[in-house]
Design an enzyme around this catalytic site. Structure first.
Site: not given
Ligand code: PGA
Length: 251
Positions: A175, A235-236, A97, A99, A169, A214, A11-13
């Site tokens: 994050g 994500g990251g 998600h 967010e 998640e 994470s 997930n590149w956001k």
């Molecule tokens: P993260 O994000 O791996 O950077 O914690 C995961 C996500 O939001 O899907």
């Protein structure tokens, strides 16, 4: 027979320009990682979906969008529909998600409409659920996640249910560098599987449940050993193609 294929999704956001996507994809496609038993998917910003799609066949990864708006077309400034995503070569989409829930106020009704619209237009939805730290500390994490699963997925028919992927998640792990312990993740994944079984009976066995929050190459192997953890939403760490492949190689 293996009921569920492992899925490693990135997930590149709100990251990556066209030039950065090309660099990522060239490096990814040069990587030696090839496994037919694992599906890889990248959820990218709308503006680079086309670019990524051009690399997806040789790289053998699927392309996903991070959001969609229910319906086909209409006066919805700023929104993108399922048929438009299909037209851009997209096969997957994220729904719910944390967010989107917390920053954009998306509620269960809206998420249920998005998820149904994804299915209607042939996009495979990855439906995200997860509790906040406060909910975990209050011991309401199981109830919270059960409600998120039921309110959005209940009422799907068997064929629709079998196309859904769930991603657990925990909000406190996204994050933050803080991952759920294997015991915490496995407890929740088994609980989600039970909740899905109440809704869909044996079809629930076909629904992959990914862990997210994470995930890195250094903690992935341990998580993937759990019977109910069918892959990861990353994500990251997915922004780096080598790290992303190293996570998949831990499956
Ligand atoms: P993260 O994000 O791996 O950077 O914690 C995961 C996500 O939001 O899907």
């Amino acid at each position: 027979m293996e009921l569920r294929k492992h899925i490693i999704a990135g997930n590149w956001k709100m990251y990556k320009t066209t030039t950065e996507v090309v660099a990522w994809a060239e490096k990814f496609n040069l990587g030696s990682f090839r496994r037919d038993d694992i599906e890889m998917v990248v959820f990218a910003p709308f503006t680079v979906l086309h670019v990524l799609n051009g690399f997806s066949r040789t790289g053998r990864f699927g392309v996903g969008a991070q959001d969609l708006y229910p319906g086909t077309f209409g006066a919805f400034t700023g929104e993108v529909s399922g048929p438009m995503l299909r037209d851009a070569g997209v096969q997957w989409v994220l729904v719910g998600h944390s967010e989107r829930r917390s920053l954009f106020g998306e509620d269960h009704r809206f998420l249920a409409a998005k998820l149904r619209s994804a299915l209607e237009f042939g996009l495979r939805p990855v439906y995200c659920v997860g509790e906040t730290l406060q909910q975990r500390e209050n011991q309401t994490h199981l109830d919270t996640v059960a409600t998120q699963v039921k309110e959005v997925l209940a009422g799907l028919d068997e064929e629709q249910a079998a196309s859904v992927v769930v991603a657990y998640e925990p909000v406190w792990a996204i994050g933050t560098g803080r991952t759920a312990t294997v015991a915490q993740a496995e407890e929740m994944h088994a609980f989600i599987r039970e909740t899905l079984t109440l809704l869909f009976g044996s079809v629930s066995q076909a629904i992959p449940i990914l862990y997210g929050g994470s995930v890195k190459a250094s903690n992935a192997r341990e998580l993937f050993q759990s019977p109910n953890i069918d892959g990861a939403l990353v994500g990251g760490a997915s922004l780096d193609p080598q790290e992303f492949q190293a996570i998949a190689a831990s499956c």
